[in-house]
Design a protein around this motif. Structure first.
Motif, PDB file in Angstrom:
ATOM      1  N   GLY A  26     -83.444   8.384 101.126  1.00  0.00           N
ATOM      2  CA  GLY A  26     -84.694   7.951 100.523  1.00  0.00           C
ATOM      3  C   GLY A  26     -84.629   6.481 100.146  1.00  0.00           C
ATOM      4  N   VAL A  27     -85.650   6.059  99.442  1.00  0.00           N
ATOM      5  CA  VAL A  27     -85.733   4.673  99.002  1.00  0.00           C
ATOM      6  C   VAL A  27     -85.109   4.561  97.622  1.00  0.00           C
ATOM      7  N   VAL A  28     -84.172   3.620  97.491  1.00  0.00           N
ATOM      8  CA  VAL A  28     -83.496   3.373  96.221  1.00  0.00           C
ATOM      9  C   VAL A  28     -83.960   2.020  95.697  1.00  0.00           C
ATOM     10  N   THR A  29     -84.292   1.975  94.426  1.00  0.00           N
ATOM     11  CA  THR A  29     -84.750   0.747  93.783  1.00  0.00           C
ATOM     12  C   THR A  29     -83.599   0.128  93.005  1.00  0.00           C
ATOM     13  N   VAL A  30     -83.377  -1.173  93.256  1.00  0.00           N
ATOM     14  CA  VAL A  30     -82.294  -1.914  92.610  1.00  0.00           C
ATOM     15  C   VAL A  30     -82.889  -3.120  91.902  1.00  0.00           C
ATOM     16  N   LYS A  31     -82.485  -3.360  90.666  1.00  0.00           N
ATOM     17  CA  LYS A  31     -82.949  -4.540  89.921  1.00  0.00           C
ATOM     18  C   LYS A  31     -82.290  -5.786  90.499  1.00  0.00           C
ATOM     19  N   LYS A  32     -83.089  -6.819  90.759  1.00  0.00           N
ATOM     20  CA  LYS A  32     -82.553  -8.079  91.286  1.00  0.00           C
ATOM     21  C   LYS A  32     -81.782  -8.789  90.186  1.00  0.00           C
ATOM     22  N   GLU A  33     -80.537  -9.141  90.487  1.00  0.00           N
ATOM     23  CA  GLU A  33     -79.691  -9.856  89.537  1.00  0.00           C
ATOM     24  C   GLU A  33     -78.749 -10.766  90.306  1.00  0.00           C
ATOM     25  N   ASN A  34     -78.185 -11.722  89.612  1.00  0.00           N
ATOM     26  CA  ASN A  34     -77.240 -12.669  90.215  1.00  0.00           C
ATOM     27  C   ASN A  34     -75.839 -12.070  90.231  1.00  0.00           C
ATOM     28  N   LYS A  35     -75.722 -10.890  90.842  1.00  0.00           N
ATOM     29  CA  LYS A  35     -74.408 -10.253  90.960  1.00  0.00           C
ATOM     30  C   LYS A  35     -74.439  -9.203  92.057  1.00  0.00           C
TER      31      LYS A  35
ATOM     32  N   ASP B  19     -86.997 -19.746  89.794  1.00  0.00           N
ATOM     33  CA  ASP B  19     -86.529 -18.606  90.589  1.00  0.00           C
ATOM     34  C   ASP B  19     -85.136 -18.174  90.151  1.00  0.00           C
ATOM     35  N   TYR B  20     -84.269 -19.129  89.912  1.00  0.00           N
ATOM     36  CA  TYR B  20     -82.903 -18.824  89.493  1.00  0.00           C
ATOM     37  C   TYR B  20     -82.903 -18.167  88.115  1.00  0.00           C
ATOM     38  N   GLY B  21     -83.697 -18.697  87.207  1.00  0.00           N
ATOM     39  CA  GLY B  21     -83.745 -18.171  85.839  1.00  0.00           C
ATOM     40  C   GLY B  21     -84.295 -16.763  85.758  1.00  0.00           C
ATOM     41  N   THR B  22     -85.267 -16.435  86.599  1.00  0.00           N
ATOM     42  CA  THR B  22     -85.842 -15.087  86.585  1.00  0.00           C
ATOM     43  C   THR B  22     -85.032 -14.114  87.435  1.00  0.00           C
ATOM     44  N   GLU B  23     -84.079 -14.631  88.193  1.00  0.00           N
ATOM     45  CA  GLU B  23     -83.214 -13.864  89.098  1.00  0.00           C
ATOM     46  C   GLU B  23     -83.973 -13.196  90.243  1.00  0.00           C
ATOM     47  N   LYS B  24     -85.211 -13.606  90.472  1.00  0.00           N
ATOM     48  CA  LYS B  24     -85.980 -13.067  91.591  1.00  0.00           C
ATOM     49  C   LYS B  24     -85.599 -13.718  92.916  1.00  0.00           C
ATOM     50  N   MET B  25     -84.717 -14.696  92.874  1.00  0.00           N
ATOM     51  CA  MET B  25     -84.290 -15.355  94.110  1.00  0.00           C
ATOM     52  C   MET B  25     -83.270 -14.509  94.876  1.00  0.00           C
ATOM     53  N   TRP B  26     -82.842 -13.382  94.279  1.00  0.00           N
ATOM     54  CA  TRP B  26     -81.818 -12.549  94.908  1.00  0.00           C
ATOM     55  C   TRP B  26     -82.431 -11.325  95.555  1.00  0.00           C
ATOM     56  N   ARG B  27     -81.762 -10.816  96.541  1.00  0.00           N
ATOM     57  CA  ARG B  27     -82.146  -9.576  97.204  1.00  0.00           C
ATOM     58  C   ARG B  27     -80.877  -8.874  97.666  1.00  0.00           C
ATOM     59  N   TYR B  28     -81.029  -7.641  98.114  1.00  0.00           N
ATOM     60  CA  TYR B  28     -79.909  -6.856  98.633  1.00  0.00           C
ATOM     61  C   TYR B  28     -80.273  -6.366 100.028  1.00  0.00           C
TER      62      TYR B  28
END
Length: 119
Positions: free
Chosen positions: A53-62, A101-110
């Protein structure tokens, strides 16, 4: 005069806001399957979700780990990547937009899809 001022205000707002911050969500959805096709539960960010299924992951700098709850399945590493909208923002918005973008951590994806190896 008012029209010129309004144009400057709008241009400033657009240039100082982050493109990835505006164009992307705080979470990333990925399609997760298992090698055997069996249904199992995985845990990421402290939340258990059923796969396939679809898994939701919070965008973070890690980087993160998708922990398989079944003993016969292996955990999967989720490596952070830079969202493509971030590069557009570096060109158009410069330092202010990219730092947003960096501060909100929305610049990351998986990864968009992950397969959990099960025996």
């Amino acid at each position: 005069m008012k029209v010129k001022f309004a144009g400057i205000v709008v241009a400033t707002a657009l240039l100082s806001s982050g493109c990835a911050t505006i164009l992307t969500e705080e979470t990333h959805n990925m399609n997760v399957t298992t090698t055997t096709g069996e249904t199992t539960t995985v845990t990421v960010d402290g939340a258990s979700q059923t796969v396939p299924g679809v898994v939701t992951v919070k965008k973070e700098n890690k980087d993160k780990v998708l922990v398989a709850d079944a003993e016969n399945c292996q955990d999967v590493s989720l490596n952070k990547e830079v969202e493509s909208a971030f590069f557009i923002n570096v060109i158009s918005g410069g330092v202010f937009g990219s730092s947003t973008d960096y501060g909100t951590e929305k610049m990351w994806r998986y990864q968009d899809s992950v397969t959990v190896s099960c025996k």
